[in-house]
Design a protein around this motif. Structure first.
Motif, PDB file in Angstrom:
ATOM      1  N   GLN C 236      -6.806 -21.832  -0.226  1.00 34.32           N
ATOM      2  CA  GLN C 236      -6.571 -23.277  -0.711  1.00 34.32           C
ATOM      3  C   GLN C 236      -5.744 -23.125  -1.464  1.00 34.32           C
ATOM      4  N   ALA C 237      -5.100 -24.390  -1.831  1.00 34.85           N
ATOM      5  CA  ALA C 237      -4.118 -24.694  -3.011  1.00 34.85           C
ATOM      6  C   ALA C 237      -4.898 -24.835  -4.282  1.00 34.85           C
ATOM      7  N   VAL C 238      -4.552 -24.001  -5.218  1.00 27.87           N
ATOM      8  CA  VAL C 238      -5.120 -23.836  -6.461  1.00 27.87           C
ATOM      9  C   VAL C 238      -5.128 -24.901  -7.309  1.00 27.87           C
ATOM     10  N   THR C 239      -6.018 -25.800  -7.578  1.00 34.39           N
ATOM     11  CA  THR C 239      -5.623 -26.972  -8.466  1.00 34.39           C
ATOM     12  C   THR C 239      -6.739 -26.662  -9.753  1.00 34.39           C
ATOM     13  N   PRO C 240      -6.714 -27.462 -10.881  1.00 29.60           N
ATOM     14  CA  PRO C 240      -7.500 -27.433 -11.972  1.00 29.60           C
ATOM     15  C   PRO C 240      -8.784 -27.788 -11.307  1.00 29.60           C
ATOM     16  N   ASP C 241      -9.226 -28.722 -10.456  1.00 31.65           N
ATOM     17  CA  ASP C 241     -10.340 -29.059  -9.888  1.00 31.65           C
ATOM     18  C   ASP C 241     -10.947 -28.084  -9.306  1.00 31.65           C
ATOM     19  N   LEU C 242     -10.048 -27.375  -8.373  1.00 32.74           N
ATOM     20  CA  LEU C 242     -10.773 -26.163  -7.561  1.00 32.74           C
ATOM     21  C   LEU C 242     -11.148 -25.185  -8.818  1.00 32.74           C
ATOM     22  N   ILE C 243     -10.412 -24.902  -9.517  1.00 36.02           N
ATOM     23  CA  ILE C 243     -10.860 -23.921 -10.474  1.00 36.02           C
ATOM     24  C   ILE C 243     -12.062 -23.941 -11.263  1.00 36.02           C
ATOM     25  N   LYS C 244     -12.116 -25.300 -11.501  1.00 33.93           N
ATOM     26  CA  LYS C 244     -13.477 -25.868 -12.021  1.00 33.93           C
ATOM     27  C   LYS C 244     -14.766 -25.414 -11.125  1.00 33.93           C
ATOM     28  N   ARG C 245     -14.550 -25.775  -9.789  1.00 33.11           N
ATOM     29  CA  ARG C 245     -15.433 -25.648  -8.837  1.00 33.11           C
ATOM     30  C   ARG C 245     -15.870 -24.138  -8.865  1.00 33.11           C
ATOM     31  N   ALA C 246     -14.703 -23.450  -8.880  1.00 32.90           N
ATOM     32  CA  ALA C 246     -15.112 -21.756  -8.692  1.00 32.90           C
ATOM     33  C   ALA C 246     -15.774 -21.555  -9.684  1.00 32.90           C
ATOM     34  N   ALA C 247     -15.495 -21.946 -11.054  1.00 28.03           N
ATOM     35  CA  ALA C 247     -16.014 -21.482 -12.235  1.00 28.03           C
ATOM     36  C   ALA C 247     -17.545 -21.987 -12.109  1.00 28.03           C
ATOM     37  N   ASP C 248     -18.031 -22.861 -11.445  1.00 28.32           N
ATOM     38  CA  ASP C 248     -19.166 -23.305 -11.446  1.00 28.32           C
ATOM     39  C   ASP C 248     -19.905 -22.305 -10.452  1.00 28.32           C
ATOM     40  N   LEU C 249     -19.032 -22.012  -9.461  1.00 25.11           N
ATOM     41  CA  LEU C 249     -19.720 -21.231  -8.231  1.00 25.11           C
ATOM     42  C   LEU C 249     -19.976 -19.834  -8.987  1.00 25.11           C
ATOM     43  N   ALA C 250     -18.967 -19.154  -9.718  1.00 29.00           N
ATOM     44  CA  ALA C 250     -18.988 -17.879 -10.155  1.00 29.00           C
ATOM     45  C   ALA C 250     -20.514 -17.680 -11.179  1.00 29.00           C
ATOM     46  N   VAL C 251     -20.982 -18.752 -11.763  1.00 30.73           N
ATOM     47  CA  VAL C 251     -22.084 -18.596 -12.615  1.00 30.73           C
ATOM     48  C   VAL C 251     -23.332 -18.060 -11.595  1.00 30.73           C
ATOM     49  N   GLU C 252     -23.352 -18.777 -10.517  1.00 30.72           N
ATOM     50  CA  GLU C 252     -24.526 -18.075  -9.494  1.00 30.72           C
ATOM     51  C   GLU C 252     -24.336 -16.592  -9.143  1.00 30.72           C
ATOM     52  N   ALA C 253     -23.423 -15.841  -9.357  1.00 32.08           N
ATOM     53  CA  ALA C 253     -23.195 -14.523  -9.154  1.00 32.08           C
ATOM     54  C   ALA C 253     -23.967 -13.716 -10.425  1.00 32.08           C
ATOM     55  N   ALA C 254     -24.052 -14.499 -11.578  1.00 32.19           N
ATOM     56  CA  ALA C 254     -24.575 -14.032 -12.502  1.00 32.19           C
ATOM     57  C   ALA C 254     -26.002 -13.810 -12.571  1.00 32.19           C
ATOM     58  N   ARG C 255     -26.817 -12.896 -13.036  1.00 30.05           N
ATOM     59  CA  ARG C 255     -28.037 -12.581 -13.250  1.00 30.05           C
ATOM     60  C   ARG C 255     -28.405 -12.077 -14.760  1.00 30.05           C
ATOM     61  N   PRO C 256     -28.061 -12.974 -15.519  1.00 34.25           N
ATOM     62  CA  PRO C 256     -27.829 -12.307 -16.840  1.00 34.25           C
ATOM     63  C   PRO C 256     -29.408 -12.238 -17.599  1.00 34.25           C
ATOM     64  N   ILE C 257     -29.639 -11.381 -18.528  1.00 35.17           N
ATOM     65  CA  ILE C 257     -30.810 -11.334 -19.301  1.00 35.17           C
ATOM     66  C   ILE C 257     -30.361 -11.909 -20.679  1.00 35.17           C
ATOM     67  N   SER C 258     -31.585 -12.035 -21.502  1.00 37.99           N
ATOM     68  CA  SER C 258     -31.124 -12.672 -23.000  1.00 37.99           C
ATOM     69  C   SER C 258     -31.501 -10.921 -23.855  1.00 37.99           C
ATOM     70  N   ASP C 259     -30.598 -10.832 -24.557  1.00 40.00           N
ATOM     71  CA  ASP C 259     -30.664  -9.758 -25.497  1.00 40.00           C
ATOM     72  C   ASP C 259     -30.058  -9.989 -26.660  1.00 40.00           C
ATOM     73  N   GLN C 260     -30.139  -8.827 -27.582  1.00 42.24           N
ATOM     74  CA  GLN C 260     -29.504  -9.192 -28.929  1.00 42.24           C
ATOM     75  C   GLN C 260     -28.092  -9.621 -28.894  1.00 42.24           C
TER      76      GLN C 260
END
Ligand SMILES: Cc1cc2nc3c(=O)[nH]c(=O)nc-3n(C[C@H](O)[C@H](O)[C@H](O)COP(=O)(O)OP(=O)(O)OC[C@H]3O[C@@H](n4cnc5c(N)ncnc54)[C@H](O)[C@@H]3O)c2cc1C
Ligand code: FES
Ligand code: FES
Lengths: 770, 160, 288
Positions: C236-260
């Protein structure tokens, strides 16, 4: 008492920024701290600490540890007959007897040839615990039926409050409720609160929470103990009060005080955390058991897990005001979490909440609550930063809500000299108004609208200020001033110099006697030789010891002049000290040198008495000291990161005896205050175990997090201070949490009431507000 | 687990000491050689009080084993300057009244000395990051910044 | 610290031999910035420690012409921060090195130690993932290569066998139309551990994204790639909108825990923010 000394010229003394004489030794690494001592035959101590916050000790087996080569002693409570089950303080709880009440509590002690061997010995000690339910949260712990912390019948410890001598007239009730973990209660009331709230137009209610924080001194607790053959104990200690250390150790070990000599080594920071004895008793016991010098140096992890931090403070605060800004009512509940042993300065919270601004009707309840955490101690202006965070945040919110100028609003209601504090004592002379007024004149405050408008690149900008203070401590003390045979002066106190006070005391002595500072040497003596004195705490060293030194120096001056008067056949009233001579005023050739007077006091067969000025005053009048702070910040709303662009500290010091030292106190205190505001917290899990036991995760601010701290000194003389000086140590740690919270609201519109004001709290609050 | 022989250079002098395998460089300097200028504030790399130079680079001496310094050149605060012959940084620290409790000071000065050796004219930001590994609880860093800035401007090799 | 035996090999061969003979719980020591705190806190009590500092090969950096980069496992974070060749083509790695600890720590801390210690928060791991690095491992049976994405097997666990050591990391040259960036969030600016770290690498061809790599630290037991986000960008041509969408998708790869260090919610929030920022920077660098 602020006497102006009569000399023909100004001496080099009061008011000069003279560098501390120990500077060269400190920058070259020559100054000795306890851990630098390495006497022959030295053994190293280590303590086995409980991994559980609350457990019964079923059995301890030390046989394998004792058998390890290189181990010289392994002790448990059973080996120390003086230990009692109802330990009133941490110092008395040398080793746990049959129950541990916080994670990190010492259970056994080892002395060995090398630290590594001592650690292996700890691994070989077999302790069987029966884990018990834990009181980890103060709000749960104060309910009836919570797991009990103290042994039944243990008395509350109010000595900390007395040590700081901070608040008179508050009756503190000890243990009256059914809730077993409420160890002290206090209440301050005036007027009819319910009626006043009913008549209020604007009522604001918040719960403020400040977690336990650590004093963070860079040198961990350390002590070296050695006994002589006659049964006298010498302790080389890192302490804020050698006489206090001596008394506590004597009490715990049931020894006469004159059998213990405490030698105060250079103290690598204390801030209240090195007032009480902590590891001195066990080190002394190990030294006696082994007949060798024993050194114990706490690790940083032990410091964080089992030091004596500041209490967690939870303040529920409700205020009511009229639309025209008239203050009506304040209702507060302050809960101080003291950990496993009582010792919080409950009264400070109550008095500050209801006394700083004039509330006609108030009802303040205070509770000290015990939990299964390390017990607390003082931390620079104990409980004042936490309390001011609540009350100043509240004042700011009221002003915003009413749409009035926040400084004018504070000034309108700030109590003045003579006004009745919440404990019905009158406010003493102080510079609260002057400090706040000076702060509000600062261009950063005047240009706060421009600063806010200058934000760009998605960032937000704001300005905030806050005013706080400290009532000032008192404690009897003593000092001597001697004239040496060469005409130099020797000042002796027992006061540990933790803040550059010795140079200020030398300046006081110089000015009061009438010689230049380079003629004065000051020594902190050990407990065998120095006059009895109090703690270096409570911002009272210069204020009280300064008076002792001033009086002792005046006393020595008078003796000197009397000797000279006889010699010169003149009246004492016609004499003055000029340089290194006593001369007849107006007849400069007629004089006698200080050296000759000093020499005659030490000549074989001489009839001239040696000059020995002494003073040992007790005090009754405090000197409140105020500090105002202003922050200019930028917030990254996405990450919650706060960038401090500017930080200004304005403080009333009464009289700046040594301005450079005072600036250092103001800057250091401000940065501790900022740490409390932004990053610091001891964090515990639901089993009351510390989850951040390192300085990587217990985040004190670094140079990269800070701007230069601008200091502005205000001088409103304290009527009873030496040359008008007030204490300077505590006030600067007080205002930053509120100043930063106010600045964050200015920048983002979000009001935060829990410390630290971490990026996470800020970012999530902004995200949920938008 | 016999002691090992550590040969290295300390403050420009060749040194040979017996150390335990588990001794850190900080232990060896302090306990075996009497060089107690470097301090232990944490033992885990988090405070900078133990900062010394190894081959002119600042390191946390609590984090390397003494034997890892074999063949290397170590400088401690004792090798920077002496009372009466202070290094410009030490001199500036005294005159600006930087030290309070003093515990952090040897580490801070060693970090600053390494910074100035690498970058003689640092910006304020560079100084702040250069000493960000050194925690000081007393001073608030402001006077340190002033002292380091001044020393950076001072002619190299000046002794006071 | 408890007592242990210390072995001081002078070459890789000696080291492999020493490792083979040493007791199973022996530990390799590089910069010691992870290991020594673990020894001091009693988390590990090995009978034997093998020091890697006497092995010159492990400290070399080679940036062959167009060949890519070979970084010895004992190269320090400070070297990566300052090295010209690394800064020229592998900037995100230099940026991550510059963030480790403080200068006193960076002069000791090694790339190999950071990777082999395998903390979820290791700063130098995400750039290696984003740069498609390979771990070069040696042991009694000789050398083997493992893609960095397969190197981590869990919190503080890697594919290394007890008798193996990491020799170097081989990183292909991403080329001149590629740009990378590493950012992390910490409450303090220095001397702190990542709450979240994100490395992004974008390679452009004909105005479109030819290859995208996004790797996250401290949001899962091991450093992870945000593959869905990468796929959304590639071709794709990388636009600010696409970056925003990618950033939202990146969250799905995260399986974070809560810690200190942070709650799971905050970590997800940060993944979005930092992915957006690193992609924006990477894009600018790729185009420049
Ligand atoms: C104050 C402080 C701040 C820190 N800040 C950060 C930070 O900001 N970001 C971050 O990511 N980390 C940080 N760390 C952690 C640490 O510095 C890094 O992970 C560092 O890169 C580890 O490298 P080292 O050489 O010191 O490893 P070591 O401690 O020597 O080794 C770590 C582990 O790797 C193993 N190992 C080392 N080399 C090899 C090899 N060649 N083959 C096989 N196994 C090997 C060791 O046996 C050990 O188990 C910090 C540490 C400290 C003390
Ligand atoms: S003692 Fe080495 S960094 Fe703190
Ligand atoms: S002067 Fe005390 S820690 Fe820096």
């Amino acid at each position: 008492m602020s006497t102006v000394m009569k000399t023909t010229r100004d001496v080099k003394g009061i008011g000069l920024s003279i560098p501390r004489p120990d500077g060269p030794d400190k920058v070259t690494g020559q100054v000795q701290y306890v851990a630098d001592l390495n006497p022959r035959g030295l053994l190293h101590a280590k303590l086995l600490r409980s991994p559980h916050a609350h457990a019964k000790i079923v059995r301890i087996d030390v046989s394998r540890a004792r058998a390890l080569p290189g181990v010289r002693a392994v002790l448990t409570a059973a080996d120390i007959p003086v230990l009692k089950k109802k330990a009133p303080t941490r110092a008395h709880a040398v080793l746990a007897i049959d129950r541990v009440v916080f994670a990190g509590q010492p259970v056994a002690a080892v002395a060995a040839d090398e630290p590594a061997i001592a650690e292996e010995a700890l691994d070989l000690i077999d302790v069987q615990y029966e884990v018990l339910p834990v009181a980890a949260d103060p709000l749960e712990s104060m309910k009836p039926g919570a797991p009990p912390v103290a042994e039944l019948g243990t008395e509350a410890d109010t000595s900390e409050a007395q040590a700081h001598g901070s608040v008179a007239g508050v009756t503190t009730e000890v243990k009256s409720s059914k809730a077993v973990n409420i160890s002290q209660q206090a209440r301050l009331q005036r007027g009819d609160v319910a009626k006043a709230f009913a008549e209020s137009d604007v009522v604001i209610e918040n719960t403020y929470r400040v977690p336990m924080v650590h004093q963070g001194y860079l040198e961990p607790h350390a002590v070296l103990a050695q006994w002589d053959t006659a049964g006298n104990l010498t302790l080389w200690a890192s302490t804020q009060g050698s006489f206090n250390t001596r008394s506590e150790v004597a009490d715990v070990l049931e020894l006469p005080e004159n059998r213990i000599k405490v030698i105060p080594m250079e103290c690598g920071g204390g801030f209240g955390g090195k007032i009480r004895a902590l590891c001195e008793p066990i080190t002394a016991v190990l030294a006696r058991a082994t007949n060798r010098p024993v050194r114990y140096v706490m690790t940083r992890r032990e410091e964080l897990e089992a030091g004596m931090p500041a209490p967690q403070v939870i303040i529920k605060l409700k205020t009511g005001v009229k639309r025209d800004g008239t203050l009506m009512a304040l209702e507060a509940e302050a809960i101080l979490e003291s950990g496993a042993f009582s010792g919080a300065v409950l009264a400070v919270a109550g008095v500050f909440l209801a006394s700083l601004y004039l509330w006609p009707h108030f009802d303040v309840k205070g509770f000290e609550v015990l939990t299964h955490k390390p017990s607390i101690a003082a931390y620079r202006a104990p409980v004042a930063p936490q309390t001011i965070f609540a009350i100043d945040s509240q004042m700011e919110q009221i002003a915003r809500k009413l749409g009035v100028d926040p400084v004018e609003f504070r000034l309108r209601h700030l109590q003045r000299e003579g006004d009745k504090m919440a404990n019905n004592q009158p406010w003493l002379s102080n510079g609260g108004v002057e400090v706040l007024t000076r702060l509000a004149e600062h261009p950063f405050w005047k240009k706060r609208a421009e600063w806010k408008a200058s934000a760009k690149d998605g960032k937000l900008r704001g300005t905030g200020l806050s005013l706080g203070g400290w009532l000032g401590g008192l404690q009897p003390t003593g000092a001597t001033v001697r004239l040496n045979p060469d005409g130099t002066l020797q000042v002796l106190t027992g006061q540990v110099d933790i803040a550059g006070t010795n140079i200020a005391l030398a300046q006081i002595a110089a000015t009061a006697y009438g010689v230049d500072i380079d003629k004065v040497k000051i020594t902190t003596g050990d407990t065998d030789v120095a006059p009895l004195t109090g703690l270096s705490a409570g911002s009272k060293t210069t204020y009280t010891v300064g008076v002792a030194v001033m009086q002792a120096a005046q006393n020595a001056r008078n003796q000197t002049l009397e000797i000279a008067a006889k010699e010169l056949e003149a009246s004492v009233h016609d004499l003055e000290i000029d340089g290194d001579r006593v001369v007849v005023r107006g007849v400069p050739d007629k004089g006698v040198t200080l050296a000759s007077i000093g020499k005659k006091g030490n000549l074989y067969m001489s009839k001239v008495e040696p000059v020995l000025g002494a003073s040992h005053p007790a005090f009754s009048v405090q000197a409140p000291a105020f500090c105002g702070q202003l922050a200019r910040i930028e917030v990254d709303p996405d990450t919650g990161e706060v960038t401090l662009h500017n930080f200004v500290v304005v403080q009333d010091v009464g009289k700046a005896i040594n301005p450079a030292q005072i600036e250092g106190q103001m800057q250091g205190g401000a940065v501790q205050s900022l740490g409390m505001a932004l990053t610091e917290a001891l964090m515990y899990d639901d089993k009351a175990r510390l989850t951040n036991p390192s300085l990587l995760d217990y985040r004190k601010l670094t140079a990269a997090d800070l701007p230069n701290i601008e200091t502005i000194i205000v001088e409103k003389p304290a009527p009873h201070g030496p040359f008008g000086a007030r204490g300077v140590g505590e006030p600067p740690i007080v205002p930053a949490p509120a100043a930063i919270a106010n600045a964050i609201e200015d920048a983002t519109g979000v009001r935060l009431t829990h410390l630290p004001l971490s990026p996470e709290r800020i970012a999530l609050a902004i995200a949920s507000a938008s | 687990m016999a002691k090992q022989v550590l040969n290295f250079t300390v403050n420009d002098e060749p040194a040979e000491v017996l150390v335990q395998p588990w001794d850190t460089l900080l232990d060896a300097l302090r306990e075996r050689m009497g060089l107690t200028g470097p301090k232990e504030g944490c033992g885990t790399g988090d405070c900078g009080a133990c900062t010394v130079h190894v081959d002119e680079k600042p390191v946390a001496s609590c984090l390397l084993l003494a034997m890892q310094a074999r063949g290397h050149s170590v400088r401690t605060i004792e090798g920077l300057g002496k009372p009466g012959a202070l290094h410009p940084l030490q001199d500036a620290f005294v005159r600006h009244g930087v030290p309070q409790c003093g515990f952090c000071i040897p580490g801070v000065i060693m970090a600053a000395a390494a910074l100035l050796a690498e970058n003689p004219h640092p910006t304020e930001e560079e100084i702040r990051y250069g000493i960000a590994g050194n925690l000081c609880r007393c001073t608030g860093y402001t006077k340190m910044l002033a002292a380091i800035t001044e020393a950076a401007g001072a002619p190299v090799g000046r002794r006071s | 610290m408890r007592r242990f035996e210390l072995v001081l090999p002078g070459s890789l061969d000696e080291c492999v031999k020493a490792l083979a003979q040493a007791p199973a719980d022996s530990k390799l020591l590089a910069g010691g910035t992870d290991l020594l705190p673990q020894l001091k806190n009693g988390l590990l009590k090995p009978a034997c420690v093998i020091d890697l500092s006497g092995i010159p090969r492990l400290r070399s950096i080679e940036a062959g012409n167009g060949q890519g980069l070979r970084v010895g496992s004992a190269v320090t974070a400070r070297t990566l921060e300052l090295d010209r060749a690394v800064r020229a083509n592998y900037l995100s790695l230099a940026e991550s090195g510059a963030l480790v600890g403080s200068v006193q720590v960076r002069n000791l801390a090694t790339l190999g130690g950071n990777i082999c210690n395998a903390a979820p928060s290791a700063d130098m791991a995400p750039p290696l993932l984003a740069l498609d690095a390979e771990a070069v491992i040696t042991g009694p049976k000789g050398e083997r290569r493992v893609p960095i994405a397969a190197f981590f097997t869990g919190v503080r666990r890697t594919v290394l066998a007890p008798d193996e050591l990491l020799v170097e990391l081989a990183i292909p040259n991403p080329g001149s139309h590629s740009g990378g960036s590493y950012l992390r969030h910490t409450p303090r600016r220095e001397l702190d551990i990542a709450v979240v770290g994100v490395a992004s690498q974008l390679t452009l061809a004909n105005g479109r994204c030819a290859k995208a790599r996004i790797a996250l630290a401290a949001v899962a037991p091991v450093p992870v790639r945000a593959t869905a986000a990468e796929q959304a960008l590639e071709g794709q041509a990388v636009t600010p909108d696409l970056i925003k969408r990618a950033a939202d998708l990146a969250v799905e790869a995260a399986r974070p825990i809560s810690d200190q260090r942070g709650s799971a919610d905050f970590r997800r929030h940060l993944v979005r923010v930092l992915t957006r920022r690193t992609l924006t920077t990477a894009l600018a660098r790729a185009g420049a």
